[in-house]
Write a protein that holds these residues in place. Sequence first.
Motif, PDB file in Angstrom:
ATOM      1  N   GLY A 150      14.361   1.859  -1.586  1.00  0.00           N
ATOM      2  CA  GLY A 150      13.542   1.577  -0.406  1.00  0.00           C
ATOM      3  C   GLY A 150      12.090   1.326  -0.771  1.00  0.00           C
ATOM      4  N   VAL A 151      11.210   1.705   0.146  1.00  0.00           N
ATOM      5  CA  VAL A 151       9.775   1.498  -0.032  1.00  0.00           C
ATOM      6  C   VAL A 151       9.061   2.851   0.077  1.00  0.00           C
ATOM      7  CG1 VAL A 151       9.684   0.810   2.430  1.00  0.00           C
ATOM      8  CG2 VAL A 151       7.708   0.404   1.006  1.00  0.00           C
ATOM      9  N   ALA A 152       8.015   3.007  -0.715  1.00  0.00           N
ATOM     10  CA  ALA A 152       7.194   4.225  -0.637  1.00  0.00           C
ATOM     11  C   ALA A 152       6.003   3.937   0.278  1.00  0.00           C
ATOM     12  CB  ALA A 152       6.705   4.611  -2.029  1.00  0.00           C
ATOM     13  N   VAL A 153       5.919   4.673   1.372  1.00  0.00           N
ATOM     14  CA  VAL A 153       4.757   4.540   2.259  1.00  0.00           C
ATOM     15  C   VAL A 153       3.768   5.645   1.888  1.00  0.00           C
ATOM     16  CG1 VAL A 153       3.929   4.670   4.639  1.00  0.00           C
ATOM     17  CG2 VAL A 153       6.067   3.481   4.123  1.00  0.00           C
ATOM     18  N   HIS A 154       2.559   5.232   1.555  1.00  0.00           N
ATOM     19  CA  HIS A 154       1.514   6.178   1.143  1.00  0.00           C
ATOM     20  C   HIS A 154       0.402   6.199   2.186  1.00  0.00           C
ATOM     21  CE1 HIS A 154       2.623   5.614  -3.401  1.00  0.00           C
ATOM     22  NE2 HIS A 154       3.475   6.382  -2.761  1.00  0.00           N
ATOM     23  N   ILE A 155       0.119   7.376   2.730  1.00  0.00           N
ATOM     24  CA  ILE A 155      -0.969   7.518   3.711  1.00  0.00           C
ATOM     25  C   ILE A 155      -2.001   8.477   3.135  1.00  0.00           C
ATOM     26  CG2 ILE A 155      -1.574   8.280   6.048  1.00  0.00           C
ATOM     27  CD1 ILE A 155       1.159   7.377   6.967  1.00  0.00           C
ATOM     28  N   ASN A 156      -3.244   8.018   3.024  1.00  0.00           N
ATOM     29  CA  ASN A 156      -4.256   8.804   2.316  1.00  0.00           C
ATOM     30  C   ASN A 156      -5.409   9.263   3.190  1.00  0.00           C
ATOM     31  OD1 ASN A 156      -3.264   8.991  -0.416  1.00  0.00           O
ATOM     32  ND2 ASN A 156      -3.441   6.763  -0.452  1.00  0.00           N
ATOM     33  N   ALA A 157      -6.112  10.290   2.699  1.00  0.00           N
ATOM     34  CA  ALA A 157      -7.267  10.856   3.418  1.00  0.00           C
ATOM     35  C   ALA A 157      -8.530  10.047   3.109  1.00  0.00           C
ATOM     36  CB  ALA A 157      -7.457  12.308   3.018  1.00  0.00           C
ATOM     37  N   PHE A 158      -9.593  10.328   3.822  1.00  0.00           N
ATOM     38  CA  PHE A 158     -10.814   9.522   3.713  1.00  0.00           C
ATOM     39  C   PHE A 158     -11.620   9.802   2.463  1.00  0.00           C
ATOM     40  CE2 PHE A 158     -12.251  13.453   5.666  1.00  0.00           C
ATOM     41  CZ  PHE A 158     -13.413  13.699   4.956  1.00  0.00           C
ATOM     42  N   ASN A 159     -11.331  10.926   1.775  1.00  0.00           N
ATOM     43  CA  ASN A 159     -12.280  11.376   0.760  1.00  0.00           C
ATOM     44  C   ASN A 159     -12.119  10.738  -0.618  1.00  0.00           C
ATOM     45  OD1 ASN A 159      -9.874  12.694   0.528  1.00  0.00           O
ATOM     46  ND2 ASN A 159     -10.749  14.701   0.081  1.00  0.00           N
ATOM     47  N   PHE A 160     -10.960  10.118  -0.900  1.00  0.00           N
ATOM     48  CA  PHE A 160     -10.786   9.452  -2.192  1.00  0.00           C
ATOM     49  C   PHE A 160     -10.218   8.051  -1.968  1.00  0.00           C
ATOM     50  CE2 PHE A 160     -11.056  13.812  -3.721  1.00  0.00           C
ATOM     51  CZ  PHE A 160     -11.817  13.655  -4.871  1.00  0.00           C
ATOM     52  N   PRO A 161     -11.077   7.094  -1.561  1.00  0.00           N
ATOM     53  CA  PRO A 161     -10.567   5.762  -1.219  1.00  0.00           C
ATOM     54  C   PRO A 161      -9.901   5.025  -2.391  1.00  0.00           C
ATOM     55  CG  PRO A 161     -12.982   5.848  -1.048  1.00  0.00           C
ATOM     56  CD  PRO A 161     -12.511   7.244  -1.231  1.00  0.00           C
ATOM     57  N   ALA A 162     -10.353   5.262  -3.610  1.00  0.00           N
ATOM     58  CA  ALA A 162      -9.742   4.570  -4.759  1.00  0.00           C
ATOM     59  C   ALA A 162      -8.678   5.443  -5.429  1.00  0.00           C
ATOM     60  CB  ALA A 162     -10.822   4.188  -5.768  1.00  0.00           C
ATOM     61  N   TRP A 163      -9.043   6.672  -5.761  1.00  0.00           N
ATOM     62  CA  TRP A 163      -8.097   7.562  -6.451  1.00  0.00           C
ATOM     63  C   TRP A 163      -6.860   7.816  -5.578  1.00  0.00           C
ATOM     64  CZ3 TRP A 163      -6.346  12.594  -5.335  1.00  0.00           C
ATOM     65  CH2 TRP A 163      -5.655  13.223  -6.366  1.00  0.00           C
ATOM     66  N   GLY A 164      -7.084   7.954  -4.261  1.00  0.00           N
ATOM     67  CA  GLY A 164      -5.961   8.229  -3.355  1.00  0.00           C
ATOM     68  C   GLY A 164      -4.892   7.159  -3.471  1.00  0.00           C
ATOM     69  N   LEU A 165      -5.332   5.901  -3.479  1.00  0.00           N
ATOM     70  CA  LEU A 165      -4.348   4.820  -3.629  1.00  0.00           C
ATOM     71  C   LEU A 165      -3.716   4.875  -5.021  1.00  0.00           C
ATOM     72  CD1 LEU A 165      -4.345   1.166  -2.584  1.00  0.00           C
ATOM     73  CD2 LEU A 165      -4.189   1.637  -5.011  1.00  0.00           C
ATOM     74  N   ALA A 166      -4.584   4.987  -6.056  1.00  0.00           N
ATOM     75  CA  ALA A 166      -4.102   4.845  -7.428  1.00  0.00           C
ATOM     76  C   ALA A 166      -3.200   5.987  -7.883  1.00  0.00           C
ATOM     77  CB  ALA A 166      -5.287   4.718  -8.374  1.00  0.00           C
ATOM     78  N   GLU A 167      -3.529   7.237  -7.499  1.00  0.00           N
ATOM     79  CA  GLU A 167      -2.727   8.356  -8.025  1.00  0.00           C
ATOM     80  C   GLU A 167      -1.299   8.305  -7.489  1.00  0.00           C
ATOM     81  OE1 GLU A 167      -1.872  11.706  -6.513  1.00  0.00           O
ATOM     82  OE2 GLU A 167      -2.521  11.184  -4.493  1.00  0.00           O
ATOM     83  N   LYS A 168      -1.151   7.877  -6.246  1.00  0.00           N
ATOM     84  CA  LYS A 168       0.212   7.781  -5.710  1.00  0.00           C
ATOM     85  C   LYS A 168       0.895   6.514  -6.240  1.00  0.00           C
ATOM     86  CE  LYS A 168      -0.141  10.300  -1.275  1.00  0.00           C
ATOM     87  NZ  LYS A 168      -1.449  10.942  -1.367  1.00  0.00           N
ATOM     88  N   ALA A 169       0.120   5.401  -6.300  1.00  0.00           N
ATOM     89  CA  ALA A 169       0.700   4.122  -6.745  1.00  0.00           C
ATOM     90  C   ALA A 169       1.189   4.208  -8.186  1.00  0.00           C
ATOM     91  CB  ALA A 169      -0.329   3.003  -6.599  1.00  0.00           C
ATOM     92  N   ALA A 170       0.421   4.874  -9.055  1.00  0.00           N
ATOM     93  CA  ALA A 170       0.794   4.944 -10.473  1.00  0.00           C
ATOM     94  C   ALA A 170       2.192   5.539 -10.630  1.00  0.00           C
ATOM     95  CB  ALA A 170      -0.225   5.788 -11.232  1.00  0.00           C
ATOM     96  N   VAL A 171       2.444   6.609  -9.898  1.00  0.00           N
ATOM     97  CA  VAL A 171       3.711   7.324 -10.067  1.00  0.00           C
ATOM     98  C   VAL A 171       4.863   6.522  -9.448  1.00  0.00           C
ATOM     99  CG1 VAL A 171       4.827   9.563  -9.797  1.00  0.00           C
ATOM    100  CG2 VAL A 171       2.356   9.445  -9.878  1.00  0.00           C
ATOM    101  N   ALA A 172       4.636   5.990  -8.241  1.00  0.00           N
ATOM    102  CA  ALA A 172       5.698   5.229  -7.563  1.00  0.00           C
ATOM    103  C   ALA A 172       6.067   3.989  -8.366  1.00  0.00           C
ATOM    104  CB  ALA A 172       5.240   4.835  -6.161  1.00  0.00           C
ATOM    105  N   LEU A 173       5.065   3.256  -8.839  1.00  0.00           N
ATOM    106  CA  LEU A 173       5.357   2.015  -9.576  1.00  0.00           C
ATOM    107  C   LEU A 173       6.075   2.325 -10.886  1.00  0.00           C
ATOM    108  CD1 LEU A 173       2.032   0.047  -8.931  1.00  0.00           C
ATOM    109  CD2 LEU A 173       4.281  -0.452  -7.947  1.00  0.00           C
ATOM    110  N   LEU A 174       5.647   3.391 -11.568  1.00  0.00           N
ATOM    111  CA  LEU A 174       6.329   3.716 -12.824  1.00  0.00           C
ATOM    112  C   LEU A 174       7.785   4.111 -12.561  1.00  0.00           C
ATOM    113  CD1 LEU A 174       6.077   3.881 -15.863  1.00  0.00           C
ATOM    114  CD2 LEU A 174       5.448   6.272 -15.646  1.00  0.00           C
ATOM    115  N   ALA A 175       8.007   4.788 -11.437  1.00  0.00           N
ATOM    116  CA  ALA A 175       9.392   5.174 -11.103  1.00  0.00           C
ATOM    117  C   ALA A 175      10.219   3.956 -10.682  1.00  0.00           C
ATOM    118  CB  ALA A 175       9.376   6.207  -9.983  1.00  0.00           C
ATOM    119  N   GLY A 176       9.548   2.884 -10.256  1.00  0.00           N
ATOM    120  CA  GLY A 176      10.278   1.669  -9.869  1.00  0.00           C
ATOM    121  C   GLY A 176      10.340   1.425  -8.370  1.00  0.00           C
ATOM    122  N   MET A 177       9.425   2.040  -7.613  1.00  0.00           N
ATOM    123  CA  MET A 177       9.408   1.824  -6.156  1.00  0.00           C
ATOM    124  C   MET A 177       8.194   1.015  -5.716  1.00  0.00           C
ATOM    125  SD  MET A 177      10.682   5.098  -3.936  1.00  0.00           S
ATOM    126  CE  MET A 177      11.112   4.214  -2.440  1.00  0.00           C
TER     127      MET A 177
END
Length: 527
Positions: A150-177
């Motif tokens: 399926g698809v990974a939906v990531h919803i992040n808080a206001f305090n880390f606009p760049a890291w919030g996206l990247a920390e979740k994206a790094a893991v999901a993309l490496l896993a193949g989602m």
Amino acid sequence: MITLKSYVRGEFRVGAADGNVTLVNPATEEAIATTSTKGIDFHGALTYARDVGSPALRAMTFAQRGELLKQMSKSLHEVRDALIEASVQNAGTTRSDSKFDIDGATGTLAYYAELGRKLGDAKILVEGAGEQLTRGARFWGKHVQTPRTGVAVHINAFNFPAWGLAEKAAVALLAGMPIVSKPATSTALATFRVMERLVESKVLPDGALQLICGSVGDMLSHMQSQDVLAFTGGGSTGAQLRGLQNVIDRSVRVNVEADSLNSAILGRDVEVGSDTWQMFLRDVVKEMTQKTGQKCTATRRIFVPSDRMDDVQSEIAARLAETKVGDPSLDEVRMGPLATAQQLRDFRAGIAALVESGAKIVHGSPTEVNAIGVAPGKGFFVAPMLLRADKPFDAHRVHELEVFGPSATLMPYSKDEDVVALVAKGEGSLVASLYSDDRAVLETIVLGIASQSGRVLLGSAKVADQAIAPGLVLPSCVHGGPGRAGGGEELGGERGLSFYMQRTAVQGDRALLDKLLPSAVAEAAKP
Ligand code: NAP
């Protein structure tokens, strides 16, 4: 005025103007951008990720996915200055605090890129050699993990606009989602710049990463059983999303990172002026003021032996008094404003609630601040504040309410068992830090608080000049915590991949399994 766009189905798209939300510079209150997602096809975004992004990612090996992450990291690092600028402007963070976010993003991507290289040509994870399942030696079982389709939906808080996206994206993309990522609307400018850069540098396959700048509308009602939802933000929002009927009906896997009343504990053995003492003070002040206290891992409760209360109070207060507050773009400023007008209202209301619960203000004021380089009366500035609660078992709100800003409450304890009980009153935290050079103290407290904490940092003389502050989330260690902190877990190196993969026990002839795994399952994971 900038118009933010969402990146959906391979294109940047602008929502209808009558859905516009305005983003402001929190230091000046000037409007700097608008965004709208009205009319955007959220259902289509999820379908696109599943149909286009997922097969492309699952066809890749870990090493190839890691290479994508490496290119993402490189590409973002090349525009580091522009991203820092966007953060200063929209999140109100100083240059140093903005770097913390941007470098955290590129660093986490680089870490998972390297993990991908190490995992090599496999496309799935096979756990160990397996086990014999019956009396005969041939019938065998192995556990494998394959990417969810399926698809990974990531919803992040206001305090880390760049890291919030990247920390979740790094893991999901490496896993193949593939991912649909949603930053908090109020500080989405830097996230939008991140997405612009990634699209411009063409580092990702089509459908691997989409971005929603604004409300996600009805998107979560279109989630399906192979999808996952990872959320960071307030506890009540997390509970609301977890309880959505569609999420329950489809057993959508959910991870929540929420509020946390993180503790710093000074051990009974620590002498005033020692290296461990200095480390404790350095960390506490950093955790109170970095990013204006708007970190999920910031210290909110400070526990010190009763006979050290006055010393600690005067040391922290003196250091807080030196913290220059003001325009985050000025070099001499150490602390910018809170991110939004709502955060300012919440901060003041939170301090009032703590005072009502028995804490008293011993440094700073919720309404008075000397902000340098800003127009009088403008901006969401607050002074760093230290509170003190001398009856910590009675001051209930101090253990319940996360005041998301530069404040913490100092509390006394006499016995190690008491501090363990006080930490537990927070009902689950992301991190606790304990400063001591006495093994007995460390053992009692660490073993006592571990089940309440996602992470525990032990500060001692031996690591005083090497250790990082407790608020820094490292990709190699888990980030998350029980109870109030959301009950979730992210990162942690390879551990983080499991959220995006399905674990399956495969049973059969041992020789067959040894031959087929990982190769045959890798073939099966192909689209
Ligand atoms: P929030 O109001 O809970 O919002 C978090 C995210 O959820 C935002 O992207 C928000 O979007 C979105 N959202 C809100 N309602 C939604 C809904 N009904 N459906 C879908 N998405 C929804 O929290 P926040 O104000 O950004 O952050 C503050 C809190 O987050 C703090 O109190 C802190 O405790 C917590 N926090 C926790 C961590 C952690 O790692 N544990 C990290 C940072 C912050 P919009 O912006 O568009 O409303």
